[in-house]
Design a protein around this motif. Structure first.
Motif, PDB file in Angstrom:
ATOM      1  N   ARG A   1       0.813  -1.225   0.000  1.00  8.01           N
ATOM      2  CA  ARG A   1       0.000   0.000   0.000  1.00  8.01           C
ATOM      3  C   ARG A   1       0.843   1.271   0.000  1.00  8.01           C
ATOM      4  O   ARG A   1       0.456   2.261  -0.605  1.00  8.01           O
ATOM      5  CB  ARG A   1      -1.000  -0.015   1.141  1.00  8.01           C
ATOM      6  CG  ARG A   1      -0.411   0.086   2.514  1.00  8.01           C
ATOM      7  CD  ARG A   1      -1.488  -0.043   3.599  1.00  8.01           C
ATOM      8  NE  ARG A   1      -0.913  -0.175   4.909  1.00  8.01           N
ATOM      9  CZ  ARG A   1      -0.512  -1.304   5.471  1.00  8.01           C
ATOM     10  NH1 ARG A   1      -0.647  -2.434   4.809  1.00  8.01           N
ATOM     11  NH2 ARG A   1       0.000  -1.327   6.675  1.00  8.01           N
ATOM     12  N   GLY A   2       1.981   1.262   0.664  1.00  7.90           N
ATOM     13  CA  GLY A   2       2.836   2.446   0.676  1.00  7.90           C
ATOM     14  C   GLY A   2       3.343   2.779  -0.721  1.00  7.90           C
ATOM     15  O   GLY A   2       3.330   3.940  -1.146  1.00  7.90           O
ATOM     16  N   ALA A   3       3.773   1.766  -1.442  1.00  7.07           N
ATOM     17  CA  ALA A   3       4.254   1.979  -2.812  1.00  7.07           C
ATOM     18  C   ALA A   3       3.114   2.454  -3.711  1.00  7.07           C
ATOM     19  O   ALA A   3       3.291   3.373  -4.521  1.00  7.07           O
ATOM     20  CB  ALA A   3       4.865   0.697  -3.370  1.00  7.07           C
ATOM     21  N   LEU A   4       1.936   1.853  -3.557  1.00 11.89           N
ATOM     22  CA  LEU A   4       0.800   2.264  -4.382  1.00 11.89           C
ATOM     23  C   LEU A   4       0.399   3.708  -4.067  1.00 11.89           C
ATOM     24  O   LEU A   4       0.041   4.465  -4.978  1.00 11.89           O
ATOM     25  CB  LEU A   4      -0.370   1.305  -4.196  1.00 11.89           C
ATOM     26  CG  LEU A   4      -0.115  -0.138  -4.653  1.00 11.89           C
ATOM     27  CD1 LEU A   4      -1.329  -1.010  -4.354  1.00 11.89           C
ATOM     28  CD2 LEU A   4       0.260  -0.195  -6.120  1.00 11.89           C
ATOM     29  N   ALA A   5       0.481   4.093  -2.803  1.00  9.98           N
ATOM     30  CA  ALA A   5       0.186   5.484  -2.436  1.00  9.98           C
ATOM     31  C   ALA A   5       1.197   6.431  -3.076  1.00  9.98           C
ATOM     32  O   ALA A   5       0.833   7.514  -3.551  1.00  9.98           O
ATOM     33  CB  ALA A   5       0.195   5.644  -0.914  1.00  9.98           C
TER      34      ALA A   5
ATOM     35  N   SER B   1       0.265   6.778  -6.702  1.00  6.59           N
ATOM     36  CA  SER B   1      -0.932   7.624  -6.804  1.00  6.59           C
ATOM     37  C   SER B   1      -0.547   9.090  -6.645  1.00  6.59           C
ATOM     38  O   SER B   1      -1.071   9.961  -7.350  1.00  6.59           O
ATOM     39  CB  SER B   1      -1.967   7.231  -5.745  1.00  6.59           C
ATOM     40  OG  SER B   1      -2.480   5.946  -5.997  1.00  6.59           O
ATOM     41  N   HIS B   2       0.366   9.352  -5.722  1.00  4.10           N
ATOM     42  CA  HIS B   2       0.840  10.722  -5.493  1.00  4.10           C
ATOM     43  C   HIS B   2       1.546  11.275  -6.738  1.00  4.10           C
ATOM     44  O   HIS B   2       1.288  12.400  -7.155  1.00  4.10           O
ATOM     45  CB  HIS B   2       1.769  10.750  -4.282  1.00  4.10           C
ATOM     46  CG  HIS B   2       2.336  12.080  -3.952  1.00  4.10           C
ATOM     47  ND1 HIS B   2       1.566  13.131  -3.499  1.00  4.10           N
ATOM     48  CD2 HIS B   2       3.604  12.546  -4.024  1.00  4.10           C
ATOM     49  CE1 HIS B   2       2.336  14.185  -3.291  1.00  4.10           C
ATOM     50  NE2 HIS B   2       3.578  13.855  -3.613  1.00  4.10           N
TER      51      HIS B   2
ATOM     52  N   GLY C   1      -1.170   5.037 -14.082  1.00  5.51           N
ATOM     53  CA  GLY C   1      -0.557   5.792 -15.168  1.00  5.51           C
ATOM     54  C   GLY C   1       0.941   5.639 -15.297  1.00  5.51           C
ATOM     55  O   GLY C   1       1.586   6.366 -16.045  1.00  5.51           O
ATOM     56  N   VAL C   2       1.503   4.680 -14.607  1.00  2.87           N
ATOM     57  CA  VAL C   2       2.946   4.458 -14.639  1.00  2.87           C
ATOM     58  C   VAL C   2       3.291   3.547 -15.810  1.00  2.87           C
ATOM     59  O   VAL C   2       2.604   2.560 -16.067  1.00  2.87           O
ATOM     60  CB  VAL C   2       3.413   3.833 -13.303  1.00  2.87           C
ATOM     61  CG1 VAL C   2       4.888   3.459 -13.350  1.00  2.87           C
ATOM     62  CG2 VAL C   2       3.128   4.788 -12.146  1.00  2.87           C
ATOM     63  N   GLU C   3       4.351   3.892 -16.523  1.00  2.00           N
ATOM     64  CA  GLU C   3       4.866   3.029 -17.596  1.00  2.00           C
ATOM     65  C   GLU C   3       5.630   1.886 -16.941  1.00  2.00           C
ATOM     66  O   GLU C   3       6.381   2.101 -15.997  1.00  2.00           O
ATOM     67  CB  GLU C   3       5.821   3.807 -18.498  1.00  2.00           C
ATOM     68  CG  GLU C   3       5.203   4.965 -19.229  1.00  2.00           C
ATOM     69  CD  GLU C   3       6.253   5.790 -19.959  1.00  2.00           C
ATOM     70  OE1 GLU C   3       7.125   5.196 -20.626  1.00  2.00           O
ATOM     71  OE2 GLU C   3       6.200   7.026 -19.833  1.00  2.00           O
TER      72      GLU C   3
END
Length: 173
Positions: free
Chosen positions: A77-81, A84-85, A126-128
Motif C-alpha cells: 500500500r505504501g508503494a501504491l500510495a 498515486s501521489h 498511469g505508470v509506464e
C-alpha cells in the motif's frame, strides 16, 4: 512527500537537491522507480501457508482471486500510495519489474501472481512499466542464468542491467 526512515528521507532530499527540485512536483526529468516490486518479500512462504489446502496446494482460483489481490495490495500500500501521489502531480514515472528470481524463502507461485497484481495496480496509476520477462526468462518463467547475479538469489547481473538501461533509452529517458 516524506519517507519514514531518516536515511530514506535524507537520500530523497539529496536526490531532489541534485536536480534543483524542492519536491517531486518540480522534477525536471522522468522518475524511474522500483517501489513495490520487491515481491519476494510479499511471497514469503509463511504469508500464504494458511491459504493452502490439506495437500499443500493453493485452491485453483486463489492466486487470481479478489482475496489474494487485496492482500497483495495491502502489503504494498505504501508503494501504491506513492504512485498515486506521482500521478496526481502529473509526473512521468517508469517502473521496472524485478528480475525473475525467487529466493528459497518465497513461494514461486505467489511471487509470480503477486508481481502481476503489483504491475496491474501500478499501471492503473498511469505508470509506464518496463517488463523484461519475455527477454530474460526460460519456459518455466525463471530468469535465465545469463541474466542472474551469481551467488545472489534475488538480483540480476550486469547483462540484465544493460537491458533495463537499453529499454529506458528506447523510451526516451
Amino acid at each position: 512527500m516524506r519517507f519514514r526512515a531518516p536515511e530514506g528521507q535524507r537520500l530523497y532530499r539529496e536526490f531532489l537537491g541534485t536536480l534543483g527540485a524542492g519536491g517531486l512536483a518540480g522534477l525536471p526529468v522522468p522518475l524511474v522507480c522500483t517501489f513495490g516490486f520487491s515481491v519476494h518479500t510479499v511471497a514469503t512462504r509463511q504469508n500464504w501457508d494458511i491459504h493452502r489446502d490439506r495437500h499443500g496446494e493453493f485452491p485453483e482460483s486463489f492466486l487470481r482471486g479478489a482475496l489474494f489481490s487485496a492482500l497483495v495490495r495491502a502489503m504494498v500500500r505504501g508503494a501504491l500510495a506513492f504512485y498515486s501521489h506521482t500521478a496526481a502531480l502529473g509526473l512521468r514515472v517508469v517502473a521496472i519489474m524485478p528480475p525473475q528470481r525467487v529466493p528459497t524463502m518465497a513461494d514461486a507461485q505467489a511471487f509470480h501472481a503477486a508481481q502481476d497484481v503489483v504491475r496491474d495496480e501500478v499501471a492503473a496509476r498511469g505508470v509506464e512499466i518496463v517488463d523484461l520477462r519475455a527477454r530474460v526468462t526460460d519456459r518455466s518463467g525463471d530468469q535465465r542464468p545469463a541474466f542472474c547475479q551469481p551467488d545472489d538469489p534475488i538480483h540480476g547481473n550486469l547483462a540484465f542491467g544493460r537491458l533495463v538501461v537499453s529499454e529506458l533509452l528506447d523510451r526516451g529517458l
